[in-house]
Design an enzyme around this catalytic site. Structure first.
Site, short mmCIF file in Angstrom:
data_model
loop_
_atom_site.label_atom_id
_atom_site.label_comp_id
_atom_site.label_asym_id
_atom_site.label_seq_id
_atom_site.Cartn_x
_atom_site.Cartn_y
_atom_site.Cartn_z
N SER A 9 0.83 -1.21 0.00
CA SER A 9 0.00 0.00 0.00
C SER A 9 0.86 1.26 0.00
O SER A 9 0.47 2.28 -0.56
CB SER A 9 -0.99 -0.01 1.17
OG SER A 9 -0.33 0.21 2.39
N LEU A 33 18.46 -6.23 7.95
CA LEU A 33 19.58 -6.04 7.01
C LEU A 33 20.91 -6.01 7.77
O LEU A 33 20.98 -5.50 8.89
CB LEU A 33 19.37 -4.74 6.24
CG LEU A 33 18.10 -4.75 5.37
CD1 LEU A 33 17.69 -3.34 4.97
CD2 LEU A 33 18.31 -5.63 4.13
N ASN A 49 13.20 4.15 5.83
CA ASN A 49 12.17 3.18 6.23
C ASN A 49 11.02 3.93 6.87
O ASN A 49 11.20 5.03 7.40
CB ASN A 49 12.77 2.19 7.24
CG ASN A 49 11.78 1.12 7.67
OD1 ASN A 49 11.08 0.54 6.82
ND2 ASN A 49 11.69 0.86 8.96
N HIS A 73 8.14 3.39 9.88
CA HIS A 73 7.83 2.53 11.02
C HIS A 73 6.55 3.05 11.67
O HIS A 73 6.43 4.26 11.90
CB HIS A 73 9.00 2.57 12.02
CG HIS A 73 8.81 1.64 13.17
ND1 HIS A 73 8.94 0.28 13.03
CD2 HIS A 73 8.46 1.87 14.45
CE1 HIS A 73 8.69 -0.29 14.20
NE2 HIS A 73 8.40 0.65 15.07
#
Ligand code: GRF
Length: 218
Positions: free
Chosen positions: A17, A97, A111, A113
């Site tokens: 999404s 990672l 990223n 979160h």
């Protein structure tokens, strides 16, 4: 309308999404870059379908085919390099990672979160915020550093927690905010307004708080 000059590669594992939100922003002329590739570690990720339908190049690096995390990350890095991105966007990419991978993309790996970082790193963020009696939840876009969800924040949005909320209803209210927040945060990195300094993010040369710049959903 913004000028689209940068190259974005999105990494995802699931429904996509947030990828759809980036595509919408790009279509609306609100993204300072182009999504040039989508990479998934899961061949069946729904996000890959979204990318294909939008005519975006896709790659799969299936983590189950690699003997070690290091081997997987090496192949992933090689695949990303072939896409030559300016910014690498983790959008529901469910892999931890390794340090060398994160260091290689330092300052251009971001990223999202679903919490008000530095609170509630890790999983089950909404349930944990409700259980702790918090009045607010939210989402944070941050630079990725070797420690999970610990990188300096770029942009953060707050969402009130209602007395009747459970993890599902709260997640459903935070997700649309994520979709507005993430392309905006990516633009700040693409344009060079936000950079990663020594353990902090800087916006227009000013040190940001750990969660990043506050953004109020409109
Ligand atoms: C989002 O909730 C994001 O905050 C988290 O993973 C989820 C990804 O959702 N990191 P989607 O695949 O973009 O729909």
């Amino acid at each position: 309308m913004t000028s689209a000059t940068g190259r974005l590669t999105l990494l995802l594992s699931g429904r996509g999404s947030n990828l759809q939100a980036f595509l919408n922003a790009q279509d609306a002329g609100e993204l300072e870059g182009n999504i040039t590739a989508v990479i998934s570690n899961r061949p069946g990720a729904r996000g890959l379908e979204i990318a294909r339908r939008a005519g975006i190049a896709t790659e799969v690096v299936d983590h189950t085919l690699f003997a070690s995390r290091d081997d997987f990350d090496l192949k992933l890095a090689e695949t990303i390099d072939q896409c030559a991105p300016d910014v690498v966007v983790l959008a529901g990419f469910m892999r931890i990672l390794t340090g060398p991978f994160v260091d290689k993309f330092r300052g251009r790996l971001i990223n999202i979160h679903p919490s008000l970082l530095p609170k509630y790193r890790g999983l089950n963020t909404h349930q944990r915020a409700i259980d702790a009696g918090e009045r607010e939840a939210g989402a944070t876009v941050h630079f990725v550093t070797p420690d999970l969800d610990e990188g300096p924040g770029i942009l953060q949005a707050r969402v009130p927690i209602q007395a009747s909320d459970n993890a599902e209803t709260l997640a459903a209210r935070v997700l649309p905010v994520e979709h507005k927040l993430y392309p905006r945060a990516a633009n700040l990195v693409l344009s060079g307004r936000v950079i990663l300094g020594d353990g902090v993010a800087l916006l227009d040369h000013h040190v940001l708080p750990p969660g990043g710049e506050e953004w109020t959903p409109t």
